[in-house]
Design a protein around this motif. Structure first.
Motif, PDB file in Angstrom:
ATOM      1  N   SER A  78       0.797  -1.231   0.000  1.00 38.04           N
ATOM      2  CA  SER A  78       0.000   0.000   0.000  1.00 38.04           C
ATOM      3  C   SER A  78       0.830   1.283   0.000  1.00 38.04           C
ATOM      4  CB  SER A  78      -0.907   0.036   1.233  1.00 38.04           C
ATOM      5  OG  SER A  78      -1.935  -0.908   1.088  1.00 38.04           O
ATOM      6  N   TYR A  79       2.166   1.142   0.093  1.00 40.22           N
ATOM      7  CA  TYR A  79       3.013   2.331   0.220  1.00 40.22           C
ATOM      8  C   TYR A  79       4.176   2.238  -0.769  1.00 40.22           C
ATOM      9  CZ  TYR A  79       0.793   1.944   4.856  1.00 40.22           C
ATOM     10  OH  TYR A  79      -0.105   1.793   5.884  1.00 40.22           O
ATOM     11  N   SER A  80       4.758   3.390  -1.127  1.00 38.27           N
ATOM     12  CA  SER A  80       6.001   3.376  -1.898  1.00 38.27           C
ATOM     13  C   SER A  80       6.822   4.586  -1.474  1.00 38.27           C
ATOM     14  CB  SER A  80       5.728   3.425  -3.404  1.00 38.27           C
ATOM     15  OG  SER A  80       5.328   4.728  -3.764  1.00 38.27           O
ATOM     16  N   GLU A  81       8.130   4.496  -1.685  1.00 39.99           N
ATOM     17  CA  GLU A  81       9.018   5.586  -1.306  1.00 39.99           C
ATOM     18  C   GLU A  81       8.646   6.854  -2.072  1.00 39.99           C
ATOM     19  OE1 GLU A  81      13.091   4.393  -1.417  1.00 39.99           O
ATOM     20  OE2 GLU A  81      13.752   6.451  -0.973  1.00 39.99           O
ATOM     21  N   GLU A  82       8.348   6.682  -3.352  1.00 41.31           N
ATOM     22  CA  GLU A  82       8.000   7.831  -4.196  1.00 41.31           C
ATOM     23  C   GLU A  82       6.728   8.528  -3.664  1.00 41.31           C
ATOM     24  OE1 GLU A  82       6.951   6.563  -8.060  1.00 41.31           O
ATOM     25  OE2 GLU A  82       6.985   8.580  -8.901  1.00 41.31           O
ATOM     26  N   LEU A  83       5.740   7.714  -3.301  1.00 39.69           N
ATOM     27  CA  LEU A  83       4.483   8.283  -2.801  1.00 39.69           C
ATOM     28  C   LEU A  83       4.701   9.007  -1.471  1.00 39.69           C
ATOM     29  CD1 LEU A  83       1.417   8.680  -2.813  1.00 39.69           C
ATOM     30  CD2 LEU A  83       1.176   6.419  -1.832  1.00 39.69           C
ATOM     31  N   LEU A  84       5.464   8.381  -0.570  1.00 37.70           N
ATOM     32  CA  LEU A  84       5.692   8.996   0.738  1.00 37.70           C
ATOM     33  C   LEU A  84       6.436  10.316   0.596  1.00 37.70           C
ATOM     34  CD1 LEU A  84       6.482   5.666   2.534  1.00 37.70           C
ATOM     35  CD2 LEU A  84       4.620   7.219   3.175  1.00 37.70           C
ATOM     36  N   ASN A  85       7.367  10.341  -0.350  1.00 37.86           N
ATOM     37  CA  ASN A  85       8.108  11.561  -0.620  1.00 37.86           C
ATOM     38  C   ASN A  85       7.173  12.644  -1.159  1.00 37.86           C
ATOM     39  OD1 ASN A  85      10.524  13.105  -0.891  1.00 37.86           O
ATOM     40  ND2 ASN A  85      10.348  12.770  -3.098  1.00 37.86           N
ATOM     41  N   SER A  86       6.282  12.235  -2.053  1.00 42.88           N
ATOM     42  CA  SER A  86       5.373  13.234  -2.620  1.00 42.88           C
ATOM     43  C   SER A  86       4.347  13.693  -1.583  1.00 42.88           C
ATOM     44  CB  SER A  86       4.747  12.703  -3.929  1.00 42.88           C
ATOM     45  OG  SER A  86       3.380  12.533  -3.807  1.00 42.88           O
ATOM     46  N   VAL A  87       3.891  12.791  -0.708  1.00 45.88           N
ATOM     47  CA  VAL A  87       2.953  13.203   0.352  1.00 45.88           C
ATOM     48  C   VAL A  87       3.638  14.200   1.286  1.00 45.88           C
ATOM     49  CG1 VAL A  87       1.660  12.381   2.373  1.00 45.88           C
ATOM     50  CG2 VAL A  87       1.533  11.125   0.226  1.00 45.88           C
ATOM     51  N   GLU A  88       4.875  13.923   1.616  1.00 41.50           N
ATOM     52  CA  GLU A  88       5.585  14.829   2.531  1.00 41.50           C
ATOM     53  C   GLU A  88       5.840  16.203   1.893  1.00 41.50           C
ATOM     54  OE1 GLU A  88       9.482  13.519   3.822  1.00 41.50           O
ATOM     55  OE2 GLU A  88       9.755  15.341   5.008  1.00 41.50           O
ATOM     56  N   THR A 123      -1.446   6.322   1.702  1.00 41.60           N
ATOM     57  CA  THR A 123      -1.508   5.045   0.990  1.00 41.60           C
ATOM     58  C   THR A 123      -1.845   5.265  -0.486  1.00 41.60           C
ATOM     59  OG1 THR A 123      -3.874   4.691   1.409  1.00 41.60           O
ATOM     60  CG2 THR A 123      -2.345   3.853   3.077  1.00 41.60           C
ATOM     61  N   LYS A 124      -1.467   4.278  -1.288  1.00 40.04           N
ATOM     62  CA  LYS A 124      -1.730   4.355  -2.733  1.00 40.04           C
ATOM     63  C   LYS A 124      -3.234   4.456  -2.974  1.00 40.04           C
ATOM     64  CE  LYS A 124       2.230   1.409  -3.823  1.00 40.04           C
ATOM     65  NZ  LYS A 124       2.667   0.066  -4.209  1.00 40.04           N
ATOM     66  N   GLU A 125      -4.019   3.648  -2.246  1.00 37.43           N
ATOM     67  CA  GLU A 125      -5.469   3.660  -2.420  1.00 37.43           C
ATOM     68  C   GLU A 125      -6.022   5.015  -1.971  1.00 37.43           C
ATOM     69  OE1 GLU A 125      -3.876   1.619  -0.271  1.00 37.43           O
ATOM     70  OE2 GLU A 125      -3.774  -0.282  -1.355  1.00 37.43           O
ATOM     71  N   GLY A 126      -5.530   5.473  -0.819  1.00 39.75           N
ATOM     72  CA  GLY A 126      -6.028   6.726  -0.248  1.00 39.75           C
ATOM     73  C   GLY A 126      -5.820   7.899  -1.197  1.00 39.75           C
ATOM     74  N   SER A 180      -4.448   9.883   8.800  1.00 42.52           N
ATOM     75  CA  SER A 180      -3.036   9.517   8.611  1.00 42.52           C
ATOM     76  C   SER A 180      -2.475   8.854   9.863  1.00 42.52           C
ATOM     77  CB  SER A 180      -2.209  10.763   8.291  1.00 42.52           C
ATOM     78  OG  SER A 180      -0.862  10.415   8.161  1.00 42.52           O
ATOM     79  N   HIS A 181      -1.573   7.899   9.610  1.00 41.57           N
ATOM     80  CA  HIS A 181      -0.783   7.323  10.715  1.00 41.57           C
ATOM     81  C   HIS A 181       0.659   7.850  10.656  1.00 41.57           C
ATOM     82  CE1 HIS A 181      -3.942   4.564  11.741  1.00 41.57           C
ATOM     83  NE2 HIS A 181      -3.762   3.745  10.739  1.00 41.57           N
ATOM     84  N   LEU A 182       0.920   8.838   9.822  1.00 37.95           N
ATOM     85  CA  LEU A 182       2.319   9.257   9.640  1.00 37.95           C
ATOM     86  C   LEU A 182       2.909   9.857  10.913  1.00 37.95           C
ATOM     87  CD1 LEU A 182       2.230  10.961   6.115  1.00 37.95           C
ATOM     88  CD2 LEU A 182       3.325   8.785   6.720  1.00 37.95           C
ATOM     89  N   PRO A 183       4.173   9.532  11.174  1.00 36.39           N
ATOM     90  CA  PRO A 183       4.856  10.221  12.269  1.00 36.39           C
ATOM     91  C   PRO A 183       5.048  11.704  11.921  1.00 36.39           C
ATOM     92  CG  PRO A 183       6.067   8.249  11.601  1.00 36.39           C
ATOM     93  CD  PRO A 183       5.007   8.482  10.568  1.00 36.39           C
ATOM     94  N   PHE A 184       5.252  12.505  12.954  1.00 27.30           N
ATOM     95  CA  PHE A 184       5.376  13.962  12.819  1.00 27.30           C
ATOM     96  C   PHE A 184       6.391  14.373  11.747  1.00 27.30           C
ATOM     97  CE2 PHE A 184       7.580  17.824  14.472  1.00 27.30           C
ATOM     98  CZ  PHE A 184       6.514  18.704  14.433  1.00 27.30           C
ATOM     99  N   HIS A 185       7.570  13.727  11.733  1.00 30.98           N
ATOM    100  CA  HIS A 185       8.661  14.244  10.886  1.00 30.98           C
ATOM    101  C   HIS A 185       8.464  13.977   9.392  1.00 30.98           C
ATOM    102  CE1 HIS A 185      10.128  10.086  11.399  1.00 30.98           C
ATOM    103  NE2 HIS A 185      10.986  10.286  10.427  1.00 30.98           N
ATOM    104  N   ILE A 186       7.461  13.181   9.028  1.00 31.60           N
ATOM    105  CA  ILE A 186       7.237  12.971   7.588  1.00 31.60           C
ATOM    106  C   ILE A 186       5.807  13.346   7.184  1.00 31.60           C
ATOM    107  CG2 ILE A 186       9.108  11.336   7.172  1.00 31.60           C
ATOM    108  CD1 ILE A 186       7.131   9.039   7.483  1.00 31.60           C
TER     109      ILE A 186
END
Ligand code: A3P
Length: 286
Positions: A17-27, A80-83, A98-104
């Protein structure tokens, strides 16, 4: 299910459900809107309870929406990709999760007027809830045993890393006016009062009768029977319904039915060590 987590800025994620590229773009690129409300939690803290409450608040206590649209479409997970696909159809004011930690977390939040509701829960109950959840949800690694999984939890060797770091990270926001903390235990003790405080925080005025209706429709018993909210409509790629159900027990203090005295004492020692520099007293600490 056998898979390895990957790391994004030190945090463990699973490839489905996750990818490095997506997490980077969300951040770095996700556009937070000023009227957004974010439900931010460590998994199993009561996230979906808050989604139900905020869905009902958004619709002025009319239960039609929660009875006709599945919970994950009402308040998608931003990371998440679906989200990311589902967010496109969310009407404003958006309630996102979101479940993301503060720093990201998305950088644009910190220059916006958007609000966060941070939901917390006694971590021993989170652990028990997670232990059973990880067995049925496909993007979690299957626990080998209660004992082993407890160690993984205490060391943060799981999806989204450690509960301790999540809480310590987000507590940096605790004095901000756009950050509201509510605990699972307070929701249990005084659901009406919590709903009233949440309405005040997001600037929504509802009369007593509507607050009563929201409390009724977000109760464990009603949510458990609502197929739009109880995850019975989750696909088999996401959840294995043969192994358990999402709406499991919904109680505060279930950890006492599962921990040995030794496990509880070990947990307390780790808790005290990891939280010793945090000058905050939590509801479940008495
Ligand atoms: P248990 O596994 O202890 O039953 P999350 O939404 O963060 O994944 O948290 C899920 C936990 O919240 C589960 O806990 C679930 O049963 C509980 N929960 C969901 N809705 C609830 C409600 N309306 N009242 C009380 N608990 C609820």
């Amino acid at each position: 299910m056998a898979f390895d987590y990957f790391l994004y800025k030190g945090v463990k994620f699973s490839p489905g459900s996750y990818s490095e590229e997506l997490l980077n773009s969300v951040e770095n690129e996700f556009q937070v809107l000023d009227d957004d409300v974010y439900i931010v939690t460590y998994p199993k803290s009561g996230t979906n309870w808050l989604i139900e409450i905020l869905s009902l608040i958004k619709k002025d206590a009319d239960p039609n929406w929660v009875n006709s649209v599945v919970i994950w479409l009402r308040s998608p997970w931003i990371e998440t990709k679906e989200g990311q696909q589902q967010i496109k159809d969310v009407s404003r004011p958006r309630v996102l999760t979101s479940h993301l930690p503060f720093h990201i977390f998305p950088k644009s939040f910190f220059t916006s007027k958007a609000k966060i509701i941070y939901v917390m829960r006694n971590p021993k109950d989170i652990f028990v809830s997670l232990f059973f959840f990880a067995k049925i949800i496909c993007h979690y690694k299957d626990p080998e045993s209660f004992e082993q999984y407890l160690e993984d939890f205490l060391q943060g060797n799981i999806l989204y890393n450690s509960w301790f770091d999540h809480v310590k990270g987000w507590m940096q926001m605790k004095d901000n006016s756009n950050f509201f903390i509510v605990t699972y235990e307070e929701l249990h003790q005084d659901l009406r009062g919590c709903i009233t405080r949440i309405c005040k925080f997001i600037g929504k005025e509802l009369d007593d009768a509507k607050i009563d209706l929201i409390a009724k429709h977000s109760s464990f018993e009603v949510m458990k029977e609502n197929k739009m909210s109880n995850y019975s409509l989750g696909t088999k790629e996401f959840i294995d319904h043969t192994k358990g159900s999402f709406m499991r027990k919904g109680m505060a203090g279930d950890w006492k039915n599962h921990f040995t005295v030794a496990q509880s004492e070990h947990f307390d020692r780790v808790y005290q060590e990891k939280m010793k520099d945090l000058n905050v007293k939590f509801f479940w600490e008495g």
